[in-house]
Design a protein around this motif. Structure first.
Motif, PDB file in Angstrom:
ATOM      1  N   THR A  12       1.013  -1.456   0.067  1.00 42.68           N
ATOM      2  CA  THR A  12      -0.130   0.018  -0.216  1.00 42.68           C
ATOM      3  C   THR A  12       0.939   1.282  -0.015  1.00 42.68           C
ATOM      4  OG1 THR A  12      -0.177  -0.073   2.299  1.00 42.68           O
ATOM      5  CG2 THR A  12      -1.680  -1.132   1.267  1.00 42.68           C
ATOM      6  N   TYR A  13       0.284   2.325  -0.371  1.00 40.02           N
ATOM      7  CA  TYR A  13       0.789   3.480  -0.458  1.00 40.02           C
ATOM      8  C   TYR A  13      -0.332   4.690  -0.668  1.00 40.02           C
ATOM      9  CZ  TYR A  13       3.996   7.639  -1.481  1.00 40.02           C
ATOM     10  OH  TYR A  13       4.431   8.950  -1.487  1.00 40.02           O
ATOM     11  N   ASN A  14      -0.229   5.341   0.348  1.00 32.47           N
ATOM     12  CA  ASN A  14      -1.531   6.577   0.209  1.00 32.47           C
ATOM     13  C   ASN A  14      -2.756   5.896  -0.494  1.00 32.47           C
ATOM     14  OD1 ASN A  14       0.377   8.288   1.656  1.00 32.47           O
ATOM     15  ND2 ASN A  14       0.740   9.423  -0.386  1.00 32.47           N
ATOM     16  N   GLY A  15      -3.306   5.023   0.044  1.00 30.46           N
ATOM     17  CA  GLY A  15      -4.353   4.373  -0.567  1.00 30.46           C
ATOM     18  C   GLY A  15      -5.828   4.318   0.349  1.00 30.46           C
ATOM     19  N   VAL A  16      -5.830   5.078   1.152  1.00 34.18           N
ATOM     20  CA  VAL A  16      -6.881   5.030   2.285  1.00 34.18           C
ATOM     21  C   VAL A  16      -8.211   5.183   1.567  1.00 34.18           C
ATOM     22  CG1 VAL A  16      -6.830   7.634   2.793  1.00 34.18           C
ATOM     23  CG2 VAL A  16      -7.618   6.031   4.424  1.00 34.18           C
ATOM     24  N   LYS A  17      -8.320   5.766   0.353  1.00 34.34           N
ATOM     25  CA  LYS A  17      -9.688   6.179  -0.268  1.00 34.34           C
ATOM     26  C   LYS A  17     -10.244   4.982  -0.477  1.00 34.34           C
ATOM     27  CE  LYS A  17     -11.883   8.976  -3.989  1.00 34.34           C
ATOM     28  NZ  LYS A  17     -11.591   9.969  -4.985  1.00 34.34           N
ATOM     29  N   TYR A  18      -9.471   3.875  -0.971  1.00 38.18           N
ATOM     30  CA  TYR A  18     -10.279   2.680  -1.462  1.00 38.18           C
ATOM     31  C   TYR A  18      -9.866   1.462  -0.863  1.00 38.18           C
ATOM     32  CZ  TYR A  18     -11.071   5.802  -5.722  1.00 38.18           C
ATOM     33  OH  TYR A  18     -11.235   6.947  -6.376  1.00 38.18           O
ATOM     34  N   ILE A  19      -9.069   1.536   0.401  1.00 35.32           N
ATOM     35  CA  ILE A  19      -8.432   0.252   0.865  1.00 35.32           C
ATOM     36  C   ILE A  19      -9.821  -0.559   1.603  1.00 35.32           C
ATOM     37  CG2 ILE A  19      -8.043   1.205   3.198  1.00 35.32           C
ATOM     38  CD1 ILE A  19      -5.869  -1.085   1.271  1.00 35.32           C
ATOM     39  N   ASP A  20     -10.952   0.115   2.131  1.00 34.39           N
ATOM     40  CA  ASP A  20     -11.849  -0.705   2.784  1.00 34.39           C
ATOM     41  C   ASP A  20     -12.459  -1.638   1.792  1.00 34.39           C
ATOM     42  OD1 ASP A  20     -12.050   0.109   5.265  1.00 34.39           O
ATOM     43  OD2 ASP A  20     -12.922   2.278   4.896  1.00 34.39           O
ATOM     44  N   GLU A  21     -12.838  -0.921   0.542  1.00 40.41           N
ATOM     45  CA  GLU A  21     -13.295  -1.974  -0.609  1.00 40.41           C
ATOM     46  C   GLU A  21     -12.547  -3.182  -0.853  1.00 40.41           C
ATOM     47  OE1 GLU A  21     -16.107   0.743  -3.482  1.00 40.41           O
ATOM     48  OE2 GLU A  21     -13.986   1.142  -3.313  1.00 40.41           O
ATOM     49  N   GLN A  22     -11.385  -2.836  -0.840  1.00 42.21           N
ATOM     50  CA  GLN A  22     -10.161  -3.942  -1.175  1.00 42.21           C
ATOM     51  C   GLN A  22     -10.247  -4.919  -0.299  1.00 42.21           C
ATOM     52  OE1 GLN A  22      -9.168  -6.127  -3.190  1.00 42.21           O
ATOM     53  NE2 GLN A  22      -7.391  -5.371  -4.052  1.00 42.21           N
ATOM     54  N   MET A  23      -9.895  -4.376   1.197  1.00 41.97           N
ATOM     55  CA  MET A  23      -9.721  -5.401   2.349  1.00 41.97           C
ATOM     56  C   MET A  23     -11.214  -6.167   2.501  1.00 41.97           C
ATOM     57  SD  MET A  23      -6.630  -5.136   3.585  1.00 41.97           S
ATOM     58  CE  MET A  23      -7.169  -5.824   4.848  1.00 41.97           C
ATOM     59  N   GLU A  24     -12.220  -5.579   2.384  1.00 40.85           N
ATOM     60  CA  GLU A  24     -13.603  -6.343   2.571  1.00 40.85           C
ATOM     61  C   GLU A  24     -13.666  -7.582   1.422  1.00 40.85           C
ATOM     62  OE1 GLU A  24     -15.523  -6.379   5.018  1.00 40.85           O
ATOM     63  OE2 GLU A  24     -14.366  -4.548   5.890  1.00 40.85           O
ATOM     64  N   SER A  25     -13.160  -7.275   0.284  1.00 39.94           N
ATOM     65  CA  SER A  25     -13.303  -8.306  -0.564  1.00 39.94           C
ATOM     66  C   SER A  25     -12.267  -9.377  -0.453  1.00 39.94           C
ATOM     67  CB  SER A  25     -12.795  -7.789  -2.011  1.00 39.94           C
ATOM     68  OG  SER A  25     -11.613  -7.361  -2.394  1.00 39.94           O
TER      69      SER A  25
END
Length: 311
Positions: A12-25
């Protein structure tokens, strides 16, 4: 029947905007036991805080490593070094995509159908989407030509965030990462090159991830005309070339020379040596070289940039 244990390696690098969707998947993957190893490459936003929250709520399943900024290539290879060789399979992951629930189970099934005593890699097409997950194109499509070292030396057909490795591929690549990574074009290209040279690449034409394309980054998702496609290909390949293909080929030969077959060694050396020959010899070699790209237009451009010594 025991579920396969799969370690997902996420940089990861400055990815807070989309990280939730990825982690949940990732956490929603079916029919496999998932371990998620994350290396943050020096983020300055809230990415690390978000990841630590996930690690706290999933103790033992998620590990977060904070590190200095190494860039994407260095970060993924460092993540491989930090990952223990105790899993059945190893998957690479980007921070802003979304995986289908059966992405890993499908990859595992296909890998288990192949012989397990050689390096194996699974990769797939992707469903390209915009920032709001609206569908664009499916890319890449099933390659028409064989996924061999002769393709991998000059082109990458395997998207890194779809890759899943068997233990032999993971351990051998991890144990032979070059000290100087500058000649590498990208980590996934190096991995595709290794597995295609020494094992088998399995390509799944069913898209198993939603591959988010950000503004200004619509590779494979555009509907440009043939003239613009030609112009963009020439621009991209001349930029991509600039001696990077030859530098990576030289490093690959240096790193794995004793493991390559005599024919593989001979073909790579010839590819590099002919670059220093005359125009006439370069044209002659380019016309019949064993190295190839998948698309006819791309293959023509490869021959041109070779003749102009831009590989």
């Amino acid at each position: 029947m025991n579920k396969s244990k799969v370690c997902i390696m996420l940089s990861t690098y400055n990815g807070v905007k989309y990280i939730d969707e990825q982690m949940e998947s990732l956490l929603a993957q079916h029919e496999v036991d998932v371990q998620i190893n994350i290396r943050d490459d020096g983020s300055s936003d809230g990415t690390v805080q978000k990841l630590n929250e996930y690690a706290k709520s999933h103790p033992g399943q998620i590990r977060v490593f904070e590190g200095e900024n190494l860039g994407v290539i260095g970060s993924f290879f460092e993540l491989m070094r930090l990952t223990e060789a105790v899993y059945d399979f190893y998957a690479f992951c980007d921070q802003d995509d979304v995986w289908k629930p059966d992405k890993l189970s499908r990859a595992v099934t296909k890998l288990q159908l192949s012989q397990s005593n050689v390096p194996l890699m699974y990769c797939s097409s992707t469903q390209m989407v915009d920032q709001d997950l609206n569908n664009l194109n499916v890319w890449p499509t099933l390659p028409p030509k064989r996924l061999s070292m002769y393709n991998a030396m000059v082109e990458n057909c395997c998207v890194g965030c779809t890759m899943v490795l068997n233990p032999i591929a993971f351990e051998r690549i991890r144990g032979s990462v070059p000290i100087d990574l500058k000649p590498l074009i990208m980590h996934d290209r190096w991995i595709y090159l290794y597995v295609s040279a020494f094992g088998e690449v399995i390509f799944d034409e069913e898209p198993m991830i939603l591959y988010r394309q950000h503004q200004g980054n619509v590779l494979g998702g555009s509907s440009e005309g043939w003239l613009m496609k030609w112009k963009n290909r020439m621009k991209r390949f001349f930029s991509e070339g600039s001696f990077r293909l030859s530098k990576q080929a030289s490093l690959f030969l240096e790193t794995y020379c004793e493991h390559l077959s005599a024919q593989q060694q001979r073909e790579i050396r010839h590819f590099l040596k002919q670059l220093d020959s005359s125009w006439v010899k370069r044209i002659s070699y380019a016309s019949k070289m064993p190295f190839y790209r998948q698309a006819s237009l791309d293959n023509l451009v490869l021959k041109l940039i070779y003749i102009f010594k831009k590989v």
